[in-house]
Structures are given as C-alpha cells and as structure tokens.
Design an enzyme around this catalytic site. Structure first.
Site, PDB file in Angstrom:
ATOM      1  N   LYS A   1      82.549   1.326  26.302  1.00 19.32           N
ATOM      2  CA  LYS A   1      81.662   0.177  26.507  1.00 19.32           C
ATOM      3  C   LYS A   1      81.577  -0.180  27.977  1.00 19.32           C
ATOM      4  O   LYS A   1      80.527  -0.577  28.469  1.00 19.32           O
ATOM      5  CB  LYS A   1      82.121  -1.024  25.678  1.00 19.32           C
ATOM      6  CG  LYS A   1      82.029  -0.721  24.195  1.00 19.32           C
ATOM      7  CD  LYS A   1      81.802  -1.909  23.315  1.00 19.32           C
ATOM      8  CE  LYS A   1      81.555  -1.375  21.911  1.00 19.32           C
ATOM      9  NZ  LYS A   1      80.984  -2.228  20.969  1.00 19.32           N
TER      10      LYS A   1
ATOM     11  N   LYS B   1      78.697   8.279  18.145  1.00 24.60           N
ATOM     12  CA  LYS B   1      78.778   7.648  16.816  1.00 24.60           C
ATOM     13  C   LYS B   1      77.579   6.718  16.579  1.00 24.60           C
ATOM     14  O   LYS B   1      77.039   6.144  17.531  1.00 24.60           O
ATOM     15  CB  LYS B   1      80.106   6.914  16.641  1.00 24.60           C
ATOM     16  CG  LYS B   1      80.124   5.507  17.125  1.00 24.60           C
ATOM     17  CD  LYS B   1      81.244   4.657  16.543  1.00 24.60           C
ATOM     18  CE  LYS B   1      80.938   3.235  17.002  1.00 24.60           C
ATOM     19  NZ  LYS B   1      81.551   2.157  16.322  1.00 24.60           N
TER      20      LYS B   1
ATOM     21  N   LYS C   1      75.574   0.015  15.906  1.00 16.49           N
ATOM     22  CA  LYS C   1      74.575  -1.033  15.751  1.00 16.49           C
ATOM     23  C   LYS C   1      74.202  -1.684  17.066  1.00 16.49           C
ATOM     24  O   LYS C   1      73.196  -2.365  17.147  1.00 16.49           O
ATOM     25  CB  LYS C   1      75.084  -2.079  14.764  1.00 16.49           C
ATOM     26  CG  LYS C   1      76.352  -2.799  15.179  1.00 16.49           C
ATOM     27  CD  LYS C   1      76.544  -3.972  14.240  1.00 16.49           C
ATOM     28  CE  LYS C   1      77.783  -3.872  13.394  1.00 16.49           C
ATOM     29  NZ  LYS C   1      79.000  -4.166  14.144  1.00 16.49           N
TER      30      LYS C   1
HETATM   31  P1  ATP Z   1      79.449  -1.539  17.684  1.00 13.58           P
HETATM   32  O1  ATP Z   1      78.761  -0.266  17.384  1.00 13.58           O
HETATM   33  O2  ATP Z   1      78.557  -2.674  18.000  1.00 13.58           O
HETATM   34  O3  ATP Z   1      80.638  -1.422  18.572  1.00 13.58           O
HETATM   35  P2  ATP Z   1      80.702  -1.174  15.194  1.00 13.58           P
HETATM   36  O4  ATP Z   1      79.700  -1.010  14.109  1.00 13.58           O
HETATM   37  O5  ATP Z   1      81.471  -0.026  15.674  1.00 13.58           O
HETATM   38  O6  ATP Z   1      80.020  -1.996  16.339  1.00 13.58           O
HETATM   39  P3  ATP Z   1      82.086  -3.048  13.497  1.00 13.58           P
HETATM   40  O7  ATP Z   1      80.880  -3.612  12.926  1.00 13.58           O
HETATM   41  O8  ATP Z   1      83.095  -4.068  13.720  1.00 13.58           O
HETATM   42  O9  ATP Z   1      81.815  -2.243  14.817  1.00 13.58           O
HETATM   43  O10 ATP Z   1      82.655  -1.929  12.567  1.00 13.58           O
HETATM   44  C1  ATP Z   1      82.988  -2.242  11.252  1.00 13.58           C
HETATM   45  C2  ATP Z   1      83.601  -1.063  10.581  1.00 13.58           C
HETATM   46  O11 ATP Z   1      82.647   0.003  10.506  1.00 13.58           O
HETATM   47  C3  ATP Z   1      84.815  -0.501  11.311  1.00 13.58           C
HETATM   48  O12 ATP Z   1      85.786  -0.186  10.344  1.00 13.58           O
HETATM   49  C4  ATP Z   1      84.300   0.741  11.971  1.00 13.58           C
HETATM   50  O13 ATP Z   1      85.313   1.699  12.121  1.00 13.58           O
HETATM   51  C5  ATP Z   1      83.246   1.203  10.978  1.00 13.58           C
HETATM   52  N1  ATP Z   1      82.212   2.005  11.632  1.00 13.58           N
HETATM   53  C6  ATP Z   1      81.405   1.605  12.633  1.00 13.58           C
HETATM   54  N2  ATP Z   1      80.575   2.584  13.003  1.00 13.58           N
HETATM   55  C7  ATP Z   1      80.869   3.650  12.216  1.00 13.58           C
HETATM   56  C8  ATP Z   1      80.363   4.992  12.123  1.00 13.58           C
HETATM   57  N3  ATP Z   1      79.394   5.405  12.900  1.00 13.58           N
HETATM   58  N4  ATP Z   1      80.903   5.812  11.196  1.00 13.58           N
HETATM   59  C9  ATP Z   1      81.902   5.388  10.393  1.00 13.58           C
HETATM   60  N5  ATP Z   1      82.425   4.148  10.437  1.00 13.58           N
HETATM   61  C10 ATP Z   1      81.925   3.284  11.331  1.00 13.58           C
END
Ligand code: ATP
Ligand code: LTN
Length: 332
Positions: free
Chosen positions: A114, A196, A199
């Site tokens: 980040k 990955k 969002k």
């Molecule tokens: P950002 O992308 O904004 O950093 P994020 O989606 O990674 O946000 P969270 O919304 O807090 O962060 O993630 C919630 C859960 O979803 C966590 O357990 C994270 O590991 C899982 N997760 C997030 N993105 C993925 C992905 N691309 N594949 C699998 N699991 C994911």
C-alpha cells in the site's frame, strides 16, 4: 466452547475475492464447527487508515453486515458487530502497539504494497494497523481466525505479540490459529492476474463486486485476461489468468480443479468463460436476493445491537484485566 473471529474492512465494494476467501468460508465453517461461537465484525476502524468519505463509509459498513447474513450465516450462532462501536478495540490496539516492534511492522507486506501504491498522505495508522488487528483478535481470546492468504502474515504477528505479552505478564491472551482455505485463498485481479483482486482498486474492471448486476459480471468474466496458449489447464506460472478462473470455478462448485480441467478438455476459453460467468452470476444473484431483503429490514439493527452488547461485555472485562497486568491506573 471455541471462538472463531474475523473481520472485513468497509473500504470499498465487497468483491468476489472477499466472498470466496472469507465470507463463503465462514458459512461453511459454521456448518462444520458446531461447538464454536462466531464473532464477525465490520472493521470500520481499519477502513479509515486510508481516506474515506464518511457517508459512504457508514453505508458500506451496513452493507457488509447485511452481506454476512445474506451469505447464510446463522444469526443465532453469530455475534455480528461493528468494530468502532466497541471502544476496547482502539484501546487494546494502543496497548499492543506498546508491545510491537517497528521492525515487525516494517516487514508487513500489505503495508509495503500500500505504501508503494500511495505516494503521499500515508497515515501512521496504516503502519500500526497490524497491532489493531491483533487487538481485534486477542481481545476476545479467539481460537480460530479464518482469512484469505493475504492476512496470514498479520495473524502470525498477532501470535507473536500475544506470546510476547504472555511470556512477560503470565498466560493472559489466547494465541489464535489462522484458518486459510485450500482453494480460493487468493483470488486474483481479472485484468492483472499477478495481483490479488482488491476492492480498493481505482479501476473496477479487475474485480467482480458482490452488488454488480448480471450483465456486468458476464462482461467482466468474458474480458478477463487469459493467454495465447489456448489450453485449459492449471499452470499458475505460465497461465495465471486461466488458473485464477479455474480457482474461482472450483471454489464455487466444489469440484476439484483436475475434474474441471478434464471437463473442458479440447474446448476453448470462450465456452469455459461462458459457463463460469453463469456460475458466478447465479451465485451472486441469490446472494443479492437475500441481501436486499436484509439491508432494508429493521432486524439488521436489532442483530447489530445484540452483537454489540455481547461483544462489549467480554471486551470490557478483558481490557480492564489487561490494564491491571500492565500496572495502569489504580489497583482494583
Ligand atoms: P483492500 O483490497 O481494500 O485492502 P481487502 O478486501 O483485502 O481490502 P478486507 O475487506 O478486510 O480487505 O478483507 C476481508 C477478507 O477477505 C480477508 O480475510 C481477506 O483475506 C479476504 N480477501 C480479500 N481479498 C481477497 C482475495 N482476492 N482472495 C481471497 N481472499 C481475499
Ligand atoms: N486486516 C484485515 C481485516 C481485519 C481482520 C481483523 C481480519 C481487521 N481485523 C481481525 C481477521 C481478524 C484485512 O485487511 N483484510
């Protein structure tokens, strides 16, 4: 009774990655782990480590709470709450920062990623974020923490902090175990399968949002980046795009990747993508049907109120005891 805990940040629209890597798993685990209470929360304090619009943040916080329920979590076995409504998260977060080393935080890959993406306006909270995440978990003495692959490092740090505290002040915090799914722990961006699915991306082409409509989902899957090899096989190194689509397919159908590869032997990407688009949009449609009922019902607030009450009573006692151990305030 064991306790499972996990959280999701309202930092953008929930994606298929969040669903497959996290939410869908919570529902499966709830069916398997019958002697376990589920503490699930919306990590709004984590979201504000990067800039958020207050109205949107509040709206998304509710959306995530509704999505947990829409996915099929049993409200009678789930303590669902909003992180910022329990003051002890921030309080313990600070106490744990005092037991977390700079070097440990500097090694966190989520922070490094980040920080490279965002050149200016990096907040100090983004850096100390893993101490707050550790607090979220050990505040409730959670046994299990189901997360996607990207959070593994944060859970390891949580374990280190808890162990360090216990070694110094006597056994006090439960040292949690991560639960990482075998399939779907890391869903990749549809446009850039080296990254990955996230969002908080500027462009929404690479992710499928759980509130996307059917046509948008179909379009995004059709235009997902693949390769010129033209063969459906699982080779994440040479064919990362196809491997990602296979992972999504496997996670949503419960079929083994080898079985899917076998089914599409001799067929092209077009047919494979059409079928996958159908699988994804059908699943998301049923999620959305539930979601729109819940988001507009008064029951959601009642569930969040009950969750807050339950979480708060545990959190209050835990932090009071922690402060006593540290010698803070007057003796009780
Ligand atoms: P950002 O992308 O904004 O950093 P994020 O989606 O990674 O946000 P969270 O919304 O807090 O962060 O993630 C919630 C859960 O979803 C966590 O357990 C994270 O590991 C899982 N997760 C997030 N993105 C993925 C992905 N691309 N594949 C699998 N699991 C994911
Ligand atoms: N840091 C996580 C979200 C998160 C979390 C937690 C997950 C905050 N607190 C506690 C599990 C347990 C993320 O960025 N995905």
């Amino acid at each position: 009774m064991k306790r499972l805990l996990s959280g999701i940040k309202p930092s953008g629209a929930l994606t298929l990655g969040n669903y497959i890597g996290a939410i869908m798993r919570f529902v499966e685990l709830q069916k398997q782990l019958t002697d376990t209470e589920f503490y699930l929360f919306v990590a709004d304090l984590h979201a504000i480590t990067t800039e958020q619009n207050p109205q949107e943040l509040r709206k998304r916080t509710k959306e995530i709470a509704a999505m947990y329920l829409a996915a099929g979590l049993d409200k009678d076995k789930t303590i669902l709450f909003i992180q910022s409504e329990i003051k002890e998260h921030a309080e313990l977060g600070y106490l744990l920062q005092c037991h977390t080393y700079m070097g440990e935080l500097e090694r966190m890959t989520q922070y490094k990623d980040k920080a490279t993406k965002q050149q200016s306006g990096l907040t100090s909270a983004l850096f100390t974020y893993p101490a707050l995440m550790a607090a979220d978990i050990i505040l409730y003495d959670a046994d299990y923490v189901p997360v996607g692959d990207d959070q593994k490092q944060h859970i390891e740090l949580t374990r280190d902090i808890a162990t360090r505290f216990n070694n110094r002040f006597g056994d006090f915090f439960k040292v949690p175990e991560p639960i990482i799914p075998k399939v779907g722990a890391r869903i990749m961006d549809l446009q850039n399968p080296e990254k990955k699915m996230s969002k908080s991306e500027a462009s929404d082409k690479g992710y499928i949002a759980l509130l996307d409509d059917e046509q948008t989902i179909i379009k995004k899957i059709r235009s997902a980046v693949t390769d010129s090899i033209g063969v459906i096989q699982y080779d994440p190194f040479n064919q990362p795009g196809v491997a990602n689509l296979l992972n999504i397919y496997a996670a949503l159908t419960d079929k083994a990747i080898e079985a899917i590869v076998e089914m599409y032997k001799g067929l092209g990407y077009k047919e494979f993508k059409e079928d996958l688009a159908h699988i994804v949009s059908t699943r998301i449609k049923s999620l959305q049907d539930n979601y729109y009922q819940i988001i507009n019902s008064p029951e959601l607030d009642a569930i969040l109120d009950a969750g807050r009450a339950k979480a708060q009573s545990y959190a209050y006692r835990k932090v009071e005891k922690c402060k006593q151990k540290l010698g803070l305030g007057r003796k009780k």
